[in-house]
Design a protein around this motif. Structure first.
Motif, short mmCIF file in Angstrom:
data_model
loop_
_atom_site.label_atom_id
_atom_site.label_comp_id
_atom_site.label_asym_id
_atom_site.label_seq_id
_atom_site.Cartn_x
_atom_site.Cartn_y
_atom_site.Cartn_z
N PRO A 223 14.79 2.95 -8.06
CA PRO A 223 13.39 3.26 -7.77
C PRO A 223 12.61 2.07 -7.25
N SER A 224 12.92 0.87 -7.76
CA SER A 224 12.20 -0.31 -7.30
C SER A 224 12.43 -0.59 -5.82
N GLU A 225 13.59 -0.19 -5.31
CA GLU A 225 13.87 -0.41 -3.89
C GLU A 225 13.04 0.53 -3.02
N VAL A 226 12.90 1.77 -3.45
CA VAL A 226 12.00 2.68 -2.75
C VAL A 226 10.57 2.16 -2.88
N GLY A 227 10.25 1.60 -4.05
CA GLY A 227 8.94 1.01 -4.26
C GLY A 227 8.63 -0.10 -3.29
N CYS A 228 9.60 -0.96 -3.01
CA CYS A 228 9.40 -2.05 -2.05
C CYS A 228 9.11 -1.51 -0.66
N ILE A 229 9.82 -0.46 -0.28
CA ILE A 229 9.57 0.17 1.02
C ILE A 229 8.15 0.71 1.08
N ALA A 230 7.76 1.44 0.04
CA ALA A 230 6.42 2.02 0.00
C ALA A 230 5.34 0.95 0.04
N ALA A 231 5.53 -0.12 -0.73
CA ALA A 231 4.53 -1.18 -0.77
C ALA A 231 4.40 -1.88 0.58
N THR A 232 5.51 -2.04 1.26
CA THR A 232 5.48 -2.64 2.60
C THR A 232 4.66 -1.79 3.55
N LEU A 233 4.89 -0.49 3.52
CA LEU A 233 4.14 0.43 4.39
C LEU A 233 2.67 0.46 4.03
N ALA A 234 2.37 0.60 2.73
CA ALA A 234 0.99 0.74 2.29
C ALA A 234 0.18 -0.53 2.49
N SER A 235 0.85 -1.65 2.58
CA SER A 235 0.17 -2.93 2.80
C SER A 235 -0.09 -3.20 4.28
N GLY A 236 0.40 -2.33 5.14
CA GLY A 236 0.21 -2.53 6.57
C GLY A 236 1.16 -3.55 7.17
N ASP A 237 2.28 -3.79 6.48
CA ASP A 237 3.22 -4.81 6.94
C ASP A 237 4.26 -4.27 7.93
N LEU A 238 4.08 -3.04 8.37
CA LEU A 238 4.87 -2.50 9.47
C LEU A 238 3.87 -2.05 10.54
N PRO A 239 3.25 -3.02 11.22
CA PRO A 239 2.11 -2.71 12.09
C PRO A 239 2.50 -1.89 13.32
#
Length: 257
Positions: A223-239
């Motif tokens: 779950p933490s790995e999916v969490g990292c993906i989600a946090a990256t997206l939600a932080s705007g780090d995939l512009p």
């Protein structure tokens, strides 16, 4: 670190939802945890987020009851401030695995109501709330929906689940198109073999199949790995992205021969 980011994560008392909430908290998000009812599991999740130092509140409501959506969002904002992020994670599996010819309407409706209908109308309520007020262009606003690799790959014993996740995936695309001009980014995260309570009865089988080549990376995910993906997206780090499908599946769906 971006400031003033406030996320509602549905179905976040455990599993992927809690994994996402924890990773968002680590990035400075304020967190609204959700489960259908107030229980010890949700309280334990709250304590876990508090230990990470993030502002947190509990928002117990049944996502399938769309009459609760607007009121629940308002309650969250009174505690944490304006929402910036919605993570549609709450989901259910089939009542019984088996032949699609034997699927009962109750199981089909349950999957559709929680996995698709709730996603549509909670996203609608969230988007309306954002569009009703002035928003700083310096703050990233997003909707993340956790669907499944079964939005693409058919699993015959769980046909109604697959149908509901495919519907949720298309819902994500339509909202991405509608909200792009409003600078609200929308993503579809499709987990594959993830070790959670939902997959516990079959996780050993999944792990063996991963080792045998079902996935390119020969293991199940966390779950933490999916969490990292989600946090990256939600932080705007995939512009400069929106509407993307992120396959958190260790390469399982890569066409191979």
């Amino acid at each position: 670190m971006k400031q003033n980011l406030v996320a509602l994560v549905t179905g976040s008392s455990r599993g992927i939802g809690l994994g996402i909430a924890c990773e968002l908290a680590k990035r400075g998000f304020s967190i609204a945890l959700n489960g259908p009812v107030m229980d010890e599991e949700l309280q334990a999740a709250k304590r876990k987020i508090e230990m990470l130092g993030a502002p947190v509140t509990i928002a117990p409501f049944d996502v399938a009851d769309i009459t609760q959506h607007e009121r629940s969002l308002e309650k969250i904002e009174k505690v944490l401030g304006p929402l910036t992020t919605l993570v549609n994670n709450a989901g259910v599996g089939v009542l019984e695995r088996g032949d699609p010819l034997n699927v009962k309407p109750e199981s089909f409706d349950r999957c559709m109501n929680v996995n698709a209908r709730a996603v549509f109308f909670l996203t609608q309520a969230f988007a309306r709330k954002l569009l009703s007020r002035e928003r700083s262009k310096d703050i990233f606003h997003s909707v993340l929906t956790v669907t499944s690799s079964n939005a693409i790959a058919a699993a015959v014993p769980r046909s109604e689940y697959c149908a509901s996740k495919a519907a949720a995936s298309m819902i994500t695309k339509t909202f991405a198109v509608r909200l792009g001009g409003e600078d609200i980014h929308v993503y579809d995260i499709q987990p594959g073999l993830i070790e959670t309570d939902m997959t516990a009865p079959v996780i050993e089988q999944y792990a063996q199949r991963a080792k045998d080549g079902l996935t390119v990376l020969p293991r199940v995910g966390q779950p933490s790995e999916v969490g990292c993906i989600a946090a990256t997206l939600a932080s705007g780090d995939l512009p400069y992205t929106t509407g993307q499908v992120i396959s958190a599946d260790a390469g399982m769906l890569i066409p191979r021969f």
